[in-house]
Design an enzyme around this catalytic site. Sequence first.
Site, PDB file in Angstrom:
ATOM      1  N   ASP A   2      -1.079  68.922  63.128  1.00 13.62           N
ATOM      2  CA  ASP A   2      -0.099  69.828  62.521  1.00 13.62           C
ATOM      3  C   ASP A   2       0.121  69.359  61.087  1.00 13.62           C
ATOM      4  O   ASP A   2       0.457  68.192  60.857  1.00 13.62           O
ATOM      5  CB  ASP A   2       1.206  69.780  63.319  1.00 13.62           C
ATOM      6  N   ASP A  28       2.110  70.477  57.521  1.00  9.97           N
ATOM      7  CA  ASP A  28       3.103  71.358  56.905  1.00  9.97           C
ATOM      8  C   ASP A  28       3.169  71.124  55.403  1.00  9.97           C
ATOM      9  O   ASP A  28       3.184  69.973  54.942  1.00  9.97           O
ATOM     10  CB  ASP A  28       4.491  71.111  57.495  1.00  9.97           C
ATOM     11  N   GLU A  70       0.405  74.131  80.946  1.00  9.30           N
ATOM     12  CA  GLU A  70       1.805  74.475  80.677  1.00  9.30           C
ATOM     13  C   GLU A  70       1.940  75.312  79.414  1.00  9.30           C
ATOM     14  O   GLU A  70       1.330  75.024  78.379  1.00  9.30           O
ATOM     15  CB  GLU A  70       2.656  73.213  80.501  1.00  9.30           C
TER      16      GLU A  70
END
Length: 433
Positions: free
Chosen positions: A123, A125, A60
């Site tokens: 992830d 940040d 996807e």
Amino acid sequence: MDVEEVEEQQDAGPKFDADLLRMYYARLFPYEQMCKWLAYQPHGDASTPVGTGSTLAKRELSLTLADDVYIRYQCFGDAKAMKELMTKRQPHKIDIGAVFNASPKDHLSIKNFRPEERELVFDIDLSDYDDVRTCCQGATVCRKCWQYMTCACRVCESSLREDFGFEHIMWVYSGRRGVHCWVGDAESRKLTNEARLAIIKYFSVVGGNENSAKKTDLQAPLHPSLERAYKLLEPLFIKHVIPEDGQKLLASPEHWSKLLATLPEDIADQIAKHWARAGDASTPAQKWDALKGLCASPDRGSSAKKQKRAQVDELWKYEVVFTHCYPRLDENVSKHRNHLLKSPFAAHPKTGRVCVPFDAKQCAAFDPTAVVTLKDLAKQIDASTEDVPDLEKTDLKHAVRFFEKSFIDPLLKSLHKGQRDEKEQQAAMVGDF
């Protein structure tokens, strides 16, 4: 004035717009390389064309279009189809999701539509370090606070390779304020949600928020991985966190007062008075050495009075270094197979910078503020007089080559080796009969 405002004044004009996107998707986006990766087709397998395969067809992609129009369950069977999709839609953002048990476009008609595999992803940040970084806040990034990403890469790389045995790890600059990690080993792609959560918990050392007095909860004896992490992080802490040209933690009373507040009050007051004296010329590194000298196990045989005046707990130095430098991962991104994550080589709509893979070993030298933008790429194409493919006219070629040589090629070769070994084992079993 923040870094991005300075850049905008120096180079007026948009770094991200419809015309730049049209140019990028038509002439530069590395479709062939992306499909070679996402197909997970063993190197040397000539049974199907490069860039095709059932893994790719059931993957996807989600696209965010202009005006925040969001469409999920996009898919394609090869690089040509991917290019047709991108040039038609011109997405402002591309996210990669899971490989499902059927084509994503059929998700409404499949009764038990479910994700079957997906890379292990992280992830990280810089905005999650706002309680400790002093140079920037929020989405703003500079080379000083980028060193927190160096710390994260060092620890995660070490643990993923040494503790979990993973080999195929790709680090990607997110385009604005952080990094993404993709682990492509076959074992990592098959991990269940429970196993993914267990791995992310393994890395969960720093907790709380900006109002929490204590960000770690360490217990002695430390796990060997934490001992190893401390050895990796302390030199970076000394180089990038405590000095005047870093985060200034031990460079001025304004900053070191917060650190001293984590010590027993009487010890903290004594040190603060000593450092405030006009004659004190100790460097931040010397101050750190002095503080570490306080870290020792109390003498169990001493009197109650001495126990009260015991030195700082031996875990204190670990807590300080980990609070500032240990990776702060977004748990929600990692713990589910079907979570979406921004694609490498997408362009960030706020900065126009391309999300480029980079060498984790060279993270300290990586400059996020100098990463090529869509506008840079357009200028480089226009300025070139060479009769070569457009990609070869731009700085993006370096990131694409690195992507191929350091991640795709070794990954596909390992898949080919695994396939060959499996065939040899099967042949040996037949021979035994």
